[in-house]
Design an enzyme around this catalytic site. Structure first.
Site, PDB file in Angstrom:
ATOM      1  N   THR A 468       0.678  -1.168   0.065  1.00 53.49           N
ATOM      2  CA  THR A 468      -0.163   0.065  -0.116  1.00 53.49           C
ATOM      3  C   THR A 468       0.700   1.174   0.348  1.00 53.49           C
ATOM      4  OG1 THR A 468      -0.130  -0.309   2.266  1.00 53.49           O
ATOM      5  CG2 THR A 468      -1.859  -0.955   1.065  1.00 53.49           C
ATOM      6  N   GLY A 509      -4.940   2.009   8.185  1.00 52.29           N
ATOM      7  CA  GLY A 509      -3.571   1.859   8.286  1.00 52.29           C
ATOM      8  C   GLY A 509      -2.834   3.218   7.950  1.00 52.29           C
ATOM      9  N   ILE A 613      -5.009  13.213   0.516  1.00 55.20           N
ATOM     10  CA  ILE A 613      -4.000  12.123  -0.124  1.00 55.20           C
ATOM     11  C   ILE A 613      -2.576  12.357   0.069  1.00 55.20           C
ATOM     12  CG2 ILE A 613      -3.287  11.209  -2.474  1.00 55.20           C
ATOM     13  CD1 ILE A 613      -6.350  10.887  -1.807  1.00 55.20           C
ATOM     14  N   LEU A 614      -2.012  11.332   0.901  1.00 52.22           N
ATOM     15  CA  LEU A 614      -0.680  11.462   1.347  1.00 52.22           C
ATOM     16  C   LEU A 614       0.266  11.186   0.443  1.00 52.22           C
ATOM     17  CD1 LEU A 614      -1.733   9.551   4.606  1.00 52.22           C
ATOM     18  CD2 LEU A 614      -1.321  11.796   4.439  1.00 52.22           C
ATOM     19  N   GLU A 689      -9.770   0.317   0.343  1.00 53.47           N
ATOM     20  CA  GLU A 689     -10.658  -0.512  -0.409  1.00 53.47           C
ATOM     21  C   GLU A 689     -11.893   0.228  -1.090  1.00 53.47           C
ATOM     22  OE1 GLU A 689     -10.946  -3.553   3.111  1.00 53.47           O
ATOM     23  OE2 GLU A 689     -10.942  -1.641   3.762  1.00 53.47           O
TER      24      GLU A 689
END
Length: 726
Positions: A468, A509, A613-614, A689
């Site tokens: 991820t 997460g 959004i990282l 997801e």
């Protein structure tokens, strides 16, 4: 330091000066992975490692009464056979006398019932394949969910208003039933564990997603103090839920390694992964929609039937998004659980929404056709102001923007409303769309950050990276907060000796572990500000330099010692007062061959609002992977069980079909700018997801628009489409 609430501080990431947060930074672990230097579970090659292979049950319901270890006594290098409470050593090697297994219950075909350990993998596999077992089948096994009474899940039930009356009074009403098959996670890396005991302490190198829980599970199973267990999982080759908990190989390796006093590796074959690792349950779902003349929902009913093993509490939460996504004051929701002798059902990527929204979005498309309302417009008209069941307000919600921006970017206005109206030779062309939604959670998570005197930083947490991009995003957060280049930050993951993180699951997460790193860095910034003689708000950190007012000092000159801070993030009680979710929209164009019934997906677009959004690159990859899985759910994937004896007939990637290169078209992803103060301290929400939710429905809705065939039994294979065309 412990942060116990989600104080709205995320703006600091926008005001920080380094400029790395949100950028499409390459993965720090990327070079290691492509060069083969990243060590996955099966690659540790510890000296003296023995090999174990699991033995499978060949009945679906009954008991194992005897394991005949003497039947494989001729194998060179055989070290032992384990089953149930007794260890049966090879008598030819002077071990313990063979004994009955004392009755091991068998609940599904393929269940691991023994472990053969040998000096080589080949010897262990030979033993596992030909060891003699005495099993007694029980004819009371149930293999078909339709033959098992449904157990009502009372906590999922809802009766609000009068749906039956709403259906009678509706200008437009839809009452449809869909079925979805079971799915397997089929992660690229099969499950594997290497166990090694030293001085009474177990070190397990495995492929797992949520290490703080895995450590406790292993300690409980072995009846030892959790302090005596260390789990290492720095690199995980995919999980999708299948590695949330311990699989049988971990405990088997630990037991054998303790007895043999040497490392033991147990890896599952691809066939064993399919037979042993939890599946997504199949489902039968009925959706009822009642709407006024203008398409406003007046009633909504959604009921489902799923399955699991006897004694298991998990029931696929099909109704999760249905509860809040659309309005309709008259509502009936219910979920039933049937007991079957199939491998355990559990969480597979986006449990609940993945197949629940799949069917709900098909039903919404059917309502749009019945009411002659554009499918995008129908959804826009039915976005509720507040949670339709509880009345609580919504947190930040970009659903309308996703629908509108997606329609414009995709060219939705070129869609033909009449089925079969667009044709290119033998190919019928159609467009479909669906909403995407996934509940958002923040989970307790801890991290330790150390700013060193040499101007570098170390991030430490037992958080995992299952593909991820965790290594990247935690590096970016620390670099942004401490004013360092990403190359000056080292992130260490996947070790239970480090602070316990949320783990990779539930799409929490990134926001959870990222918030703990953020809070630890915030404490370090306070220390630097004190040394600079200013407030943290007036402090600027950039390129390894601290700036306050007219004073500028390199961190290497400022720091006389390493500064180490640990922080824990926990959900704020106030979060329960709002409905928090990530939202989006899928758009798809397909071509259906009018002669053969073949479907080809020609293009897809996903538009998503998931808070901050990282890392734009890793986020986009997550969405593309999820949309690809949506294609598989729509057209290919189907766990097939033989209803005579319960065995899985397609237990490998040759027979369990997934999309391959030629099945997957160009995919576009658009992220909507969003900052959600109610989601997490870093204003980020779950994304991993979201991209699968509703994706399959967009494909099958496009099939209907292309050729007029509505497939209500997934997957939409050629035979079903040809039958519909005929």
């Amino acid at each position: 330091m412990t942060g116990t609430d989600t104080t709205k501080q995320g703006f600091m990431l926008d005001e920080a000066a380094q400029g790395v947060i949100g950028t499409p930074m390459d993965r720090p672990d990327g070079p290691l992975k492509v060069s083969g230097a990243a060590t996955y579970a099966h690659e540790w090659n510890l000296p003296g490692t023995a090999h174990g292979v699991l033995v499978r049950a060949t009945i679906a319901h009954g008991r194992l009464d005897h394991v005949n270890a003497t039947s494989i006594a001729d194998i060179d290098g055989l070290l032992g056979v384990y089953s149930g409470p007794r260890f049966l050593r090879n008598p030819a090697q002077g071990g313990a006398e063979e004994a009955p297994v004392q009755g091991v219950d068998i609940e599904y075909f393929g269940q691991p019932v023994a472990l053969v350990v040998a000096e080589t993998f080949e010897a262990a596999r030979d033993g596992a394949m030909r060891i003699q077992l005495r099993m007694e089948a029980d004819d009371s096994g149930v293999f078909d969910p339709a033959n098992s009474p449904a157990e009502p899940q009372e906590d999922e039930a809802l009766e609000q208003g009068d749906l039956d009356q709403a259906m009678q009074d509706a200008a437009h009403a839809i009452d449809v039933t869909y079925t979805t098959p079971g799915h397997n996670s089929a992660a690229m890396e099969p499950h594997c564990s290497i166990a090694h005991w030293q001085d009474g302490r177990l070190t397990l190198r495995g492929s797992y997603q949520m290490l703080k829980y895995n450590k406790m599970e292993l300690a409980d199973a072995l009846d030892i103090d959790p302090a005596r267990v260390r789990v290492l999982s720095p690199y995980v080759g995919g999980g999708f839920g299948s590695k949330l908990g311990l699989a049988p190989e971990a405990l088997a390796a630990a037991i054998a390694a303790r007895d043999l006093d040497r490392p033991v590796v147990v890896a599952l074959s691809r066939q064993q992964v399919f037979e042993v690792v939890m599946r997504r349950s199949e489902s039968t779902q009925r959706v009822r929609l009642a709407a006024s003349e203008d398409g406003t929902l007046t009633g909504l009913g959604h009921s489902g039937l799923v399955s699991n093993l006897p004694g298991e509490s998990f029931a696929e939460p099909l109704l999760q998004a249905t509860r809040f996504l659309y309005g309709g004051q008259n509502r009936t929701l219910s979920l039933g659980l049937s007991r079957v002798n199939r491998l355990c059902a559990g969480s597979v990527r986006a449990p609940g929404e993945a197949i629940g929204m799949q069917v709900l979005e098909n039903a919404m498309d059917e309502l749009a056709c019945a009411a002659d309302i554009d499918p995008v417009e129908l959804r826009l008209r039915n976005i509720p102001e507040r949670h339709p069941e509880t009345g609580i307000p919504f947190a930040s919600r970009k659903l309308a923007q996703a629908l509108q921006q997606g329609a414009e970017s995709f060219g939705w206005n070129r869609r033909q409303t009449q089925t079969g109206a667009c044709r290119e030779g033998e190919w019928l062309i159609g467009m479909g769309m669906a909403t995407a939604a996934r509940v958002n959670w923040l989970s307790k998570s801890a991290a330790r950050v150390t700013l060193k005197t040499d101007g570098t930083a170390l991030v430490e947490t037992d958080m995992t990276d299952i593909g991820t991009g965790t290594y990247a995003i935690l590096t970016q957060i620390a670099a942004e907060m401490l004013g360092l280049t990403p190359g000056a930050v080292t992130t260490t993951l996947g070790d239970t000796d480090l602070p316990a993180a949320a783990g990779s699951g539930g799409s929490w997460g990134a926001s959870s572990s990222g918030s703990s790193v953020f809070l630890a860095c915030q404490e370090i910034r306070k220390d630097i500000a004190r040394q600079m003689g200013c407030t943290p708000e007036d402090l600027t950190l950039k390129n390894g330099t601290a700036v306050c007012g007219n004073r500028s000092t390199p961190l290497t000159d400022l720091l006389t010692r390493d500064v180490c801070r640990e922080a824990t993030v926990k959900p704020d009680k106030a979060m329960k007062d709002k409905q928090s979710a990530s939202y989006g929209a899928h758009f798809c164009e397909v071509a259906v061959n009018a002669v053969t019934g073949e479907t080809r997906v020609r293009r897809m677009l996903g538009v998503f609002g998931a808070g901050r959004i990282l890392n734009e690159k890793t986020a986009r990859s997550q969405c593309i992977g999820a949309m690809t899985w949506g294609i598989g759910m729509a057209l290919h994937e189907d766990l097939m069980f033989d209803l005579r004896d319960g065995h899985l007939t397609n237990r490998d990637l040759a027979e369990y079909h997934i999309p391959v290169n030629l099945d997957v078209p160009h995919q576009d992803v658009i992220f909507i700018e969003e900052r959600d103060d109610d989601a997490s301290p870093i204003q980020a929400k779950g994304l991993g997801e979201l991209g699968i939710c509703g994706a399959a429905a967009a494909v099958t809705n496009a099939i209907y628009n292309a050729c007029g065939v509505r497939v209500r039994e997934y997957p939409a294979t050629v035979d079903k489409i040809i039958t519909g065309l005929a």
